[in-house]
Design an enzyme around this catalytic site. Structure first.
Site, short mmCIF file in Angstrom:
data_model
loop_
_atom_site.label_atom_id
_atom_site.label_comp_id
_atom_site.label_asym_id
_atom_site.label_seq_id
_atom_site.Cartn_x
_atom_site.Cartn_y
_atom_site.Cartn_z
CG HIS A 167 13.78 -48.06 15.79
ND1 HIS A 167 14.20 -46.44 14.99
CD2 HIS A 167 14.76 -49.30 15.67
CE1 HIS A 167 16.24 -47.26 15.40
NE2 HIS A 167 16.09 -48.20 15.77
CG HIS A 198 17.04 -50.38 10.92
ND1 HIS A 198 18.39 -50.91 10.83
CD2 HIS A 198 16.52 -49.98 12.64
CE1 HIS A 198 18.24 -51.24 12.27
NE2 HIS A 198 17.94 -49.56 12.96
CD GLU A 250 19.76 -47.13 11.60
OE1 GLU A 250 19.23 -46.99 12.31
OE2 GLU A 250 20.42 -47.74 12.29
C1 BGC Z 1 19.62 -48.06 17.02
C2 BGC Z 1 20.72 -49.89 17.29
C3 BGC Z 1 19.15 -50.87 17.73
C4 BGC Z 1 19.41 -50.84 16.21
C5 BGC Z 1 18.53 -52.15 15.96
C6 BGC Z 1 19.41 -49.24 15.62
O1 BGC Z 1 18.56 -48.17 15.11
O2 BGC Z 1 21.14 -47.51 17.38
O3 BGC Z 1 20.94 -49.11 19.04
O4 BGC Z 1 20.45 -52.04 18.40
O5 BGC Z 1 18.61 -50.12 15.77
O6 BGC Z 1 17.31 -51.77 16.63
#
Ligand code: BGC
Length: 380
Positions: free
Chosen positions: A136, A209, A345
């Site tokens: 991210h 998210h 997402e």
């Molecule tokens: C990921 C997860 C993660 C979450 C929060 C998601 O986009 O795929 O693995 O735990 O984000 O970080």
């Protein structure tokens, strides 16, 4: 016999009466966008909270800290409104430890394997903030920066957020200027339009998210929600959640969500992919040709709330809150427990910069990146 003319006292009384009944009182003016202070970041930057309301009374509040969707209040079958996104009552919660609640994610949403990639023959090293991988956008991704905000002037309430990600920020090349417009339409849709441009070749993957629970945030787990994903294939992962590169048919696996299926139906199956994800934490590959199309439909049977997701993106990370464990206390102090929300997402596939066969995530100078995702709320 003609009626006697009214006396002065009667006339005065009539005047009072008529001043009460006419002109008719104005209907309450719907506040479409309301801006309020939301606090200060640890660097002393002021942050605002914008509340957008549509003509049906559907309401969302968004902060320019990380472009986060803080609340989203939509009606159920019986007309009762619930806030369907996890989050916090104040900025402090967002500044503290939390798994990207409601945030805009960038420069690269999802994972990049071994926290590095090569572009135009040059290797770029990123922060390894998820085991050996980068997740991210790194340590300070787009979820943790203050965006410039501008209220929209169109018929439907909207908020335009802009951010300049500098050349070299979090290891990525090129000055990337990003614009995200949130619009709350009168069809009860939260529409997100992303555009971006760069001055050097770079990679990008932008998403939101939000963590949804259509029964209302903090109301139990999401295992009874029914989901349909318009995806015949998904990208299987290794134990570090990095795609192997294969596009695997979902048929005959717990990933076949092409027909409405309870999220809980196969979430604990003895399947290696499910075990790697600790549930669903996988990228699904949409059927269809890249135009704005229905990608997902989720129904919460008790309230009757329905969320449809339409997108121009080629994939979606379907994540079932497998890392929520009750340690984060959100709105009203509620503990957000295991699988008490799901995320959809919309995105390009994880680790695309290292997977030449995946659709390209490279943006070059002179090109304009554009994508749209709509979260549409109805009832059934
Ligand atoms: C990921 C997860 C993660 C979450 C929060 C998601 O986009 O795929 O693995 O735990 O984000 O970080």
């Amino acid at each position: 016999m003609p009626k006697p003319l009214p006396g002065a006292a009667t006339l005065a009384a009539l005047a009072i009466l008529s001043s009460c009944s006419s002109p008719k009182p104005e209907p309450p003016k719907t506040v479409k966008i309301n801006k309020q202070p939301f606090g200060q970041t640890r660097n002393g930057e002021s942050v605002e909270l914008y509340t957008l309301t549509n003509k049906n009374g559907v309401e969302t509040s968004i902060t320019n800290y990380g472009g986060r969707v803080v609340t989203l209040k939509v009606p159920g079958r019986a007309g009762k409104f619930a806030d369907v996104v996890l989050g916090f009552d104040s900025l402090d919660g967002y500044l503290g430890n939390n798994p990207y609640f409601g945030a805009l994610i960038g420069r690269y949403g999802n994972r990049i394997g071994k926290a590095k990639f090569t572009l135009d023959g040059k290797e770029y090293k990123l922060a390894a903030n998820d085991g050996a991988n980068s997740l991210h956008g790194g340590v300070v991704g787009f979820d943790k920066v203050v965006w410039k905000a501008q209220e929209g002037t169109g018929e439907e309430p909207s908020l335009k957020l802009t951010y300049l990600s500098k050349d070299g920020e979090e290891g990525y090349p090129g000055n990337l200027s990003v614009t995200v417009v949130y619009t709350l339409t009168d069809k009860n849709e939260l529409k997100i339009d992303y555009t971006a441009g760069t001055d050097k070749d770079t990679v990008l993957n932008l998403t939101n998210h939000a963590y949804f629970n259509l029964a209302g945030e903090g109301v139990g787990d999401i295992l009874g929600h029914e989901i349909m994903l318009n995806a015949d294939r998904f990208t299987p992962i290794d134990s570090g959640l990095i795609p192997t590169g294969e596009l695997k048919p979902v048929k005959g696996t717990p990933f076949d969500l092409t027909k409405p299926t309870a999220i809980g139906a196969h979430i604990n199956d003895k399947d290696q992919q499910i075990q790697f994800g600790k549930g669903y934490d996988h990228n699904f590959v949409f059927n269809g040709g890249g135009g704005l199309a229905l990608a997902a439909r989720v129904v919460e049977p008790k309230s009757g709330r329905v969320m449809e997701v339409l997108t121009t993106q080629p994939g979606v990370q379907f994540y079932t809150g497998n890392f929520l464990d009750g340690s984060v206390h959100g709105k009203g102090g509620k503990a957000y427990s295991y699988r008490s929300a799901f995320c959809l997402e919309t995105q390009h596939f994880p680790d695309s910069p290292n997977k030449p066969d995946f659709p390209s995530v490279v943006l070059k100078p002179g090109e304009k990146f554009e994508s749209t995702t709509i979260y549409r709320f109805t009832t059934q």
